[in-house]
Design an enzyme around this catalytic site. Sequence first.
Site, PDB file in Angstrom:
ATOM      1  N   SER A  17     -21.541  38.778   5.540  1.00 49.59           N
ATOM      2  CA  SER A  17     -20.193  38.227   5.686  1.00 49.59           C
ATOM      3  C   SER A  17     -19.110  39.248   5.335  1.00 49.59           C
ATOM      4  O   SER A  17     -19.183  39.925   4.306  1.00 49.59           O
ATOM      5  CB  SER A  17     -20.027  36.992   4.795  1.00 49.59           C
ATOM      6  OG  SER A  17     -18.686  36.526   4.841  1.00 49.59           O
ATOM      7  N   LEU A  18     -18.089  39.301   6.179  1.00 50.32           N
ATOM      8  CA  LEU A  18     -16.952  40.182   5.936  1.00 50.32           C
ATOM      9  C   LEU A  18     -15.776  39.435   5.324  1.00 50.32           C
ATOM     10  O   LEU A  18     -14.706  40.015   5.143  1.00 50.32           O
ATOM     11  CB  LEU A  18     -16.529  40.861   7.239  1.00 50.32           C
ATOM     12  CG  LEU A  18     -17.523  41.888   7.799  1.00 50.32           C
ATOM     13  CD1 LEU A  18     -17.102  42.341   9.180  1.00 50.32           C
ATOM     14  CD2 LEU A  18     -17.652  43.076   6.862  1.00 50.32           C
ATOM     15  N   LYS A  68     -21.496  23.780   6.991  1.00 44.93           N
ATOM     16  CA  LYS A  68     -20.228  23.193   7.437  1.00 44.93           C
ATOM     17  C   LYS A  68     -20.257  21.672   7.493  1.00 44.93           C
ATOM     18  O   LYS A  68     -19.251  21.024   7.232  1.00 44.93           O
ATOM     19  CB  LYS A  68     -19.833  23.775   8.794  1.00 44.93           C
ATOM     20  CG  LYS A  68     -19.460  25.256   8.738  1.00 44.93           C
ATOM     21  CD  LYS A  68     -18.938  25.743  10.075  1.00 44.93           C
ATOM     22  CE  LYS A  68     -18.488  27.196   9.998  1.00 44.93           C
ATOM     23  NZ  LYS A  68     -17.905  27.658  11.270  1.00 44.93           N
ATOM     24  N   ASN A  89     -15.021  24.397   7.506  1.00 46.67           N
ATOM     25  CA  ASN A  89     -15.298  25.762   7.062  1.00 46.67           C
ATOM     26  C   ASN A  89     -14.481  26.124   5.827  1.00 46.67           C
ATOM     27  O   ASN A  89     -14.509  27.263   5.377  1.00 46.67           O
ATOM     28  CB  ASN A  89     -15.018  26.761   8.187  1.00 46.67           C
ATOM     29  CG  ASN A  89     -13.538  27.015   8.395  1.00 46.67           C
ATOM     30  OD1 ASN A  89     -12.690  26.159   8.106  1.00 46.67           O
ATOM     31  ND2 ASN A  89     -13.199  28.195   8.908  1.00 46.67           N
ATOM     32  N   ASP A 104     -11.259  27.287  11.778  1.00 46.67           N
ATOM     33  CA  ASP A 104     -11.763  27.928  12.993  1.00 46.67           C
ATOM     34  C   ASP A 104     -10.819  27.648  14.160  1.00 46.67           C
ATOM     35  O   ASP A 104     -10.719  28.454  15.091  1.00 46.67           O
ATOM     36  CB  ASP A 104     -13.158  27.407  13.335  1.00 46.67           C
ATOM     37  CG  ASP A 104     -14.236  27.982  12.428  1.00 46.67           C
ATOM     38  OD1 ASP A 104     -14.008  29.068  11.845  1.00 46.67           O
ATOM     39  OD2 ASP A 104     -15.303  27.357  12.300  1.00 46.67           O
ATOM     40  N   GLY A 129     -22.261  24.606  21.375  1.00 47.13           N
ATOM     41  CA  GLY A 129     -22.725  24.478  20.002  1.00 47.13           C
ATOM     42  C   GLY A 129     -21.598  24.432  18.991  1.00 47.13           C
ATOM     43  O   GLY A 129     -20.473  24.007  19.293  1.00 47.13           O
ATOM     44  N   TYR A 215     -18.920  39.487  17.151  1.00 46.03           N
ATOM     45  CA  TYR A 215     -18.275  40.748  16.771  1.00 46.03           C
ATOM     46  C   TYR A 215     -19.265  41.798  16.286  1.00 46.03           C
ATOM     47  O   TYR A 215     -18.870  42.926  15.985  1.00 46.03           O
ATOM     48  CB  TYR A 215     -17.184  40.522  15.717  1.00 46.03           C
ATOM     49  CG  TYR A 215     -17.647  39.988  14.375  1.00 46.03           C
ATOM     50  CD1 TYR A 215     -18.159  40.842  13.404  1.00 46.03           C
ATOM     51  CD2 TYR A 215     -17.547  38.645  14.079  1.00 46.03           C
ATOM     52  CE1 TYR A 215     -18.570  40.362  12.169  1.00 46.03           C
ATOM     53  CE2 TYR A 215     -17.944  38.150  12.847  1.00 46.03           C
ATOM     54  CZ  TYR A 215     -18.460  39.016  11.900  1.00 46.03           C
ATOM     55  OH  TYR A 215     -18.865  38.527  10.680  1.00 46.03           O
ATOM     56  N   GLY A 236     -14.914  38.457  18.229  1.00 50.44           N
ATOM     57  CA  GLY A 236     -14.976  37.489  17.147  1.00 50.44           C
ATOM     58  C   GLY A 236     -14.301  37.953  15.871  1.00 50.44           C
ATOM     59  O   GLY A 236     -13.930  37.123  15.035  1.00 50.44           O
TER      60      GLY A 236
END
Length: 274
Positions: A17-18, A68, A89, A104, A129, A215, A236
């Site tokens: 995760s960034l 989520k 989220n 999101d 999805g 991404y 992304g």
Amino acid sequence: MSSPRRAAVLGSPIAHSLSPVLHRAGYAAAGLEGWDYERRECAAAALPGIVGGAGPEYAGFSVTMPGKFAALEYADEATERARALGAANTLVRTEAGWRADNTDVEGILGALGELGVRRPGRALLIGSGGTARPALYALARAGVARVDVLNRSDRLDELRPLTEGTGCRVRGHGFGEDLAALARGADVIVSTVPSAALDDHVRDLAHAPVLDVIYDPWPTPLCTQAAANGFRTVGGHVMLAHQAYGQFEQFTGVDAPRTAMRRALEEALAERLG
């Protein structure tokens, strides 16, 4: 000196995760001393225990998959969009407990804005999805009159409620149709599927501006082909940045320093992607 404040991103796997890059850069740029943001490995079943056991220093949590749905279920209150999407989220501590949201939607809208697509008449949404749901919700609220959903199975009954009250029409399509004609009829394409799922269809689809939620790796074959055809593309990471701005502001009560956050993200991506 102010008391330490914390936030974290929950998910599994989470090491990639960034989000910490974005939020920590925001704290530094905004002069928020004593704030920190961490990654925490968290399966869906573990989310109630982690959030419920968080000390008062925790202002909020970013939540990625698979948590989520659990985040929305655990929350004491929820925003309209989180309830409509059936997933959250973002969890924000309030006086009443925990509030669920889904930024999101802001991520999609921000990415569309960077594409220069603000009121498209028709959109092609690839996939149905988890990420397709906020994408459709955002497209409908951006004024899109029609969304063509390209998917291997028909899930329109699950998606149509997301457009209620907007006047947006949703139509389903399969990969056996004339994809080039479908793409050329779109003002924007939003792809929410792994790149490999489109390996045999990239040349047919790359005929409109593209938002690809992937991404890593970047650029995706779909974006590379669309760019070669003369269309603008965003990845992304742009969606990731825009959804983080809203989270940052809800956690801290401070305007997100967007330039600094985006710069830090792009530097981290450049290092990761070599």
